[in-house]
Motif scaffolding. Sequence first.
Motif, PDB file in Angstrom:
ATOM      1  N   PHE A  49      -6.138   1.028   0.876  1.00 14.30           N
ATOM      2  CA  PHE A  49      -5.333   1.270   2.068  1.00 14.30           C
ATOM      3  C   PHE A  49      -3.894   1.650   1.766  1.00 14.30           C
ATOM      4  CE2 PHE A  49      -8.088  -1.856   4.756  1.00 14.30           C
ATOM      5  CZ  PHE A  49      -9.138  -0.945   4.708  1.00 14.30           C
ATOM      6  N   ASN A  50      -3.464   1.499   0.505  1.00 18.23           N
ATOM      7  CA  ASN A  50      -2.065   1.747   0.156  1.00 18.23           C
ATOM      8  C   ASN A  50      -1.950   2.590  -1.112  1.00 18.23           C
ATOM      9  OD1 ASN A  50      -0.876  -0.449   2.062  1.00 18.23           O
ATOM     10  ND2 ASN A  50      -2.322  -1.590   0.797  1.00 18.23           N
ATOM     11  N   ILE A  51      -1.014   3.515  -1.088  1.00 17.45           N
ATOM     12  CA  ILE A  51      -0.659   4.303  -2.267  1.00 17.45           C
ATOM     13  C   ILE A  51       0.845   4.152  -2.488  1.00 17.45           C
ATOM     14  CG2 ILE A  51      -0.456   6.614  -3.261  1.00 17.45           C
ATOM     15  CD1 ILE A  51      -3.320   5.893  -3.122  1.00 17.45           C
ATOM     16  N   VAL A  52       1.225   3.754  -3.702  1.00 18.41           N
ATOM     17  CA  VAL A  52       2.634   3.751  -4.084  1.00 18.41           C
ATOM     18  C   VAL A  52       2.918   5.101  -4.722  1.00 18.41           C
ATOM     19  CG1 VAL A  52       4.431   2.631  -5.438  1.00 18.41           C
ATOM     20  CG2 VAL A  52       2.611   1.259  -4.396  1.00 18.41           C
ATOM     21  N   GLU A  53       3.665   5.930  -4.010  1.00 14.56           N
ATOM     22  CA  GLU A  53       3.914   7.326  -4.387  1.00 14.56           C
ATOM     23  C   GLU A  53       5.256   7.388  -5.107  1.00 14.56           C
ATOM     24  OE1 GLU A  53       5.146  10.228  -4.559  1.00 14.56           O
ATOM     25  OE2 GLU A  53       3.746  11.776  -3.954  1.00 14.56           O
ATOM     26  N   VAL A  54       5.224   7.680  -6.418  1.00 18.63           N
ATOM     27  CA  VAL A  54       6.425   7.551  -7.241  1.00 18.63           C
ATOM     28  C   VAL A  54       7.095   8.893  -7.544  1.00 18.63           C
ATOM     29  CG1 VAL A  54       5.763   5.345  -8.249  1.00 18.63           C
ATOM     30  CG2 VAL A  54       5.003   7.463  -9.340  1.00 18.63           C
ATOM     31  N   THR A  55       6.817   9.913  -6.746  1.00 12.34           N
ATOM     32  CA  THR A  55       7.535  11.179  -6.877  1.00 12.34           C
ATOM     33  C   THR A  55       8.931  11.009  -6.280  1.00 12.34           C
ATOM     34  OG1 THR A  55       5.441  12.347  -6.578  1.00 12.34           O
ATOM     35  CG2 THR A  55       7.457  13.645  -6.383  1.00 12.34           C
ATOM     36  N   ASN A  56       9.956  11.320  -7.070  1.00 15.74           N
ATOM     37  CA  ASN A  56      11.314  11.110  -6.579  1.00 15.74           C
ATOM     38  C   ASN A  56      12.096  12.423  -6.560  1.00 15.74           C
ATOM     39  OD1 ASN A  56      12.207  11.490  -9.301  1.00 15.74           O
ATOM     40  ND2 ASN A  56      11.875   9.332  -9.718  1.00 15.74           N
ATOM     41  N   ARG A  57      13.415  12.320  -6.507  1.00 15.31           N
ATOM     42  CA  ARG A  57      14.272  13.499  -6.443  1.00 15.31           C
ATOM     43  C   ARG A  57      14.004  14.451  -7.613  1.00 15.31           C
ATOM     44  NH1 ARG A  57      19.361  13.406  -3.830  1.00 15.31           N
ATOM     45  NH2 ARG A  57      19.622  11.680  -2.384  1.00 15.31           N
ATOM     46  N   TYR A  58      13.949  15.727  -7.310  1.00 12.60           N
ATOM     47  CA  TYR A  58      13.810  16.795  -8.302  1.00 12.60           C
ATOM     48  C   TYR A  58      12.437  16.822  -8.970  1.00 12.60           C
ATOM     49  CZ  TYR A  58      16.153  20.559 -10.853  1.00 12.60           C
ATOM     50  OH  TYR A  58      16.542  21.795 -11.329  1.00 12.60           O
ATOM     51  N   MET A  59      11.466  16.134  -8.375  1.00 13.35           N
ATOM     52  CA  MET A  59      10.072  16.230  -8.812  1.00 13.35           C
ATOM     53  C   MET A  59       9.235  16.920  -7.744  1.00 13.35           C
ATOM     54  SD  MET A  59       9.514  12.388 -10.415  1.00 13.35           S
ATOM     55  CE  MET A  59       7.944  12.680 -11.223  1.00 13.35           C
ATOM     56  N   GLY A  60       9.900  17.506  -6.756  1.00 14.27           N
ATOM     57  CA  GLY A  60       9.186  18.169  -5.682  1.00 14.27           C
ATOM     58  C   GLY A  60       8.780  17.243  -4.561  1.00 14.27           C
ATOM     59  N   ARG A  61       9.439  16.119  -4.451  1.00 16.06           N
ATOM     60  CA  ARG A  61       9.117  15.151  -3.398  1.00 16.06           C
ATOM     61  C   ARG A  61       9.116  15.826  -2.030  1.00 16.06           C
ATOM     62  NH1 ARG A  61      13.443  10.490  -2.781  1.00 16.06           N
ATOM     63  NH2 ARG A  61      14.607  12.341  -2.165  1.00 16.06           N
ATOM     64  N   ASN A  62       8.134  15.472  -1.180  1.00 16.20           N
ATOM     65  CA  ASN A  62       7.967  16.144   0.108  1.00 16.20           C
ATOM     66  C   ASN A  62       7.566  15.108   1.170  1.00 16.20           C
ATOM     67  OD1 ASN A  62       7.095  17.663   2.340  1.00 16.20           O
ATOM     68  ND2 ASN A  62       6.433  19.359   1.053  1.00 16.20           N
ATOM     69  N   PRO A  63       8.540  14.447   1.797  1.00 18.30           N
ATOM     70  CA  PRO A  63       8.202  13.381   2.742  1.00 18.30           C
ATOM     71  C   PRO A  63       7.443  13.872   3.968  1.00 18.30           C
ATOM     72  CG  PRO A  63      10.550  13.888   2.830  1.00 18.30           C
ATOM     73  CD  PRO A  63      10.001  14.609   1.637  1.00 18.30           C
ATOM     74  N   HIS A  64       7.656  15.119   4.366  1.00 16.88           N
ATOM     75  CA  HIS A  64       6.947  15.630   5.539  1.00 16.88           C
ATOM     76  C   HIS A  64       5.453  15.813   5.239  1.00 16.88           C
ATOM     77  CE1 HIS A  64      10.829  16.068   7.405  1.00 16.88           C
ATOM     78  NE2 HIS A  64      11.244  16.775   6.368  1.00 16.88           N
ATOM     79  N   PHE A  65       5.126  16.244   4.039  1.00 15.85           N
ATOM     80  CA  PHE A  65       3.736  16.311   3.572  1.00 15.85           C
ATOM     81  C   PHE A  65       3.115  14.918   3.628  1.00 15.85           C
ATOM     82  CE2 PHE A  65       0.440  16.457   0.305  1.00 15.85           C
ATOM     83  CZ  PHE A  65      -0.056  17.753   0.341  1.00 15.85           C
ATOM     84  N   ILE A  66       3.865  13.912   3.183  1.00 20.94           N
ATOM     85  CA  ILE A  66       3.371  12.534   3.165  1.00 20.94           C
ATOM     86  C   ILE A  66       3.175  12.006   4.587  1.00 20.94           C
ATOM     87  CG2 ILE A  66       3.910  10.181   2.457  1.00 20.94           C
ATOM     88  CD1 ILE A  66       3.182  12.180   0.163  1.00 20.94           C
ATOM     89  N   GLU A  67       4.102  12.334   5.483  1.00 16.92           N
ATOM     90  CA  GLU A  67       3.945  11.916   6.877  1.00 16.92           C
ATOM     91  C   GLU A  67       2.636  12.440   7.456  1.00 16.92           C
ATOM     92  OE1 GLU A  67       8.374  11.437   8.805  1.00 16.92           O
ATOM     93  OE2 GLU A  67       7.708  13.474   8.367  1.00 16.92           O
ATOM     94  N   CYS A  68       2.310  13.688   7.149  1.00 14.47           N
ATOM     95  CA  CYS A  68       1.064  14.275   7.647  1.00 14.47           C
ATOM     96  C   CYS A  68      -0.160  13.596   7.038  1.00 14.47           C
ATOM     97  CB  CYS A  68       1.038  15.775   7.354  1.00 14.47           C
ATOM     98  SG  CYS A  68       2.248  16.731   8.290  1.00 14.47           S
ATOM     99  N   LEU A  69      -0.096  13.274   5.751  1.00 11.11           N
ATOM    100  CA  LEU A  69      -1.215  12.573   5.116  1.00 11.11           C
ATOM    101  C   LEU A  69      -1.464  11.224   5.766  1.00 11.11           C
ATOM    102  CD1 LEU A  69      -0.893  13.070   1.238  1.00 11.11           C
ATOM    103  CD2 LEU A  69      -2.709  13.922   2.735  1.00 11.11           C
ATOM    104  N   MET A  70      -0.395  10.497   6.040  1.00  7.64           N
ATOM    105  CA  MET A  70      -0.559   9.188   6.684  1.00  7.64           C
ATOM    106  C   MET A  70      -1.159   9.348   8.077  1.00  7.64           C
ATOM    107  SD  MET A  70       2.604   6.734   5.492  1.00  7.64           S
ATOM    108  CE  MET A  70       3.973   7.821   5.867  1.00  7.64           C
ATOM    109  N   ARG A  71      -0.704  10.347   8.803  1.00  2.14           N
ATOM    110  CA  ARG A  71      -1.207  10.590  10.155  1.00  2.14           C
ATOM    111  C   ARG A  71      -2.684  10.978  10.137  1.00  2.14           C
ATOM    112  NH1 ARG A  71       1.094  15.870  11.957  1.00  2.14           N
ATOM    113  NH2 ARG A  71      -0.725  16.595  10.777  1.00  2.14           N
ATOM    114  N   ASP A  72      -3.065  11.850   9.215  1.00  2.00           N
ATOM    115  CA  ASP A  72      -4.405  12.434   9.246  1.00  2.00           C
ATOM    116  C   ASP A  72      -5.454  11.596   8.521  1.00  2.00           C
ATOM    117  OD1 ASP A  72      -3.346  14.531  10.675  1.00  2.00           O
ATOM    118  OD2 ASP A  72      -3.153  15.871   8.954  1.00  2.00           O
ATOM    119  N   SER A  73      -5.042  10.723   7.607  1.00  2.00           N
ATOM    120  CA  SER A  73      -6.017   9.934   6.851  1.00  2.00           C
ATOM    121  C   SER A  73      -5.957   8.443   7.177  1.00  2.00           C
ATOM    122  CB  SER A  73      -5.799  10.115   5.347  1.00  2.00           C
ATOM    123  OG  SER A  73      -4.603   9.474   4.925  1.00  2.00           O
TER     124      SER A  73
END
Length: 292
Positions: A49-73
Motif C-alpha cells: 500500500f505504500n511506496i517510499v519514492e526517493v527521487t529528489n531534486r535534479y533526478m527528474g522528480r515529478n510530483p504531478h506524475f505522482i499525484e496522478c499515480l496515487m489517484r489512479d491506483s
Amino acid sequence: MPIYNDGYTYCHEHLYIDLSEQKRDIDCKLDQYTLICEEMNNLVSRGVFNIVEVTNRYMGRNPHFIECLMRDSGINILLSTGYYIEGFFPSDLYEKSAEDIRDEMIKEIEIGIDGSAIKASLIGEIGSSENVFSDTEKKVFKAAAMAQYETGTPISTHLSFSTMGKEQIAYLKQCGADLSRVTIGHCDLRNDLDQMLWIIDQGCYVQFDTIGKNSYFPDEKRIDMLEALANRDLLSQVMLSMDITRRSHLKKNGGPGFLYLIDEFLPKLLERGFSQQQIDTMLRHNPYTLFN
C-alpha cells in the motif's frame, strides 16, 4: 503523508526518474505512466500500500506524475527532498551553503514540492560516491542533519555499491543527526555483514533495497545475509525494496517488475525458514515506525 500500517511498504523506489541525460541512455528515463500505473494497481491488489519514492531534486522528480499515480491506483506514495551524488548535482549546488540547502529541504517538507500539494516526507536519497565521500556530498548531509533537527524528518541515504556506510554515519553523527531516524540504502550489493552489523549497532536501519538485481549481486546471497541478521534477532532494523530505476526494469518491458519482491523473493524467504512475522517486521512494521 503517513504510512498506511495495514499494508506492506517498499522503502526505496523510483516511480518517475530521469537520469537519461547524465547516463546518456533513454532507458534511464522511467516515465511510462500506463505501465507504471498498472504495476502499482497490481501491488495494491497484493497488499503493498505504500511506496517510499526517493527521487529528489535534479533526478527528474515529478510530483504531478505522482499525484496522478496515487489517484489512479490508490497507492500511497511518500516523496523526498534533497540531492543525490556527484555527477548528478546541479551546478549551482556548489555555490550554496549547507544552510541554503537546509532551507530548501525545510520548505519542501513544510510547504510542498514544486507547486504541488505533496510535501516531502523524507530527506533522500542523499549519497556518497563509490569509495569516496566528496565535500559537496558532505555539505548535503550536513544540511540534511540540520533539516532533520528542525523537522524530525527521517533521512534515507545512498551507498554506491555498498561502500562508505561507516563514513556516512560518522559524519551524520558529527552533524548532530538522530541516527534512529536514519536508514542506509543499498547495503545489499556486496557481502559485508560486518558493516551491516556496525550500522545497526549505531541505531540506523539497513536497506536490502536492490532485490532482483541479480546481475549486481545474487538474491541467494542477499537471503544468506538476511538469515545471518535474523539469527542475531536484528530484523527489527531491516527494510526491503527493489530500487527500480529503468524502463527495462518494468515487467512488460522484459524486467522483473515491482511484483518480483512479492512473487519471487518472499517465497524464497519462506522456503529458507523465515516466518511471516519476520516478513511483516521488514515490510510493514519497520517502515511504519521510521516514516511516520
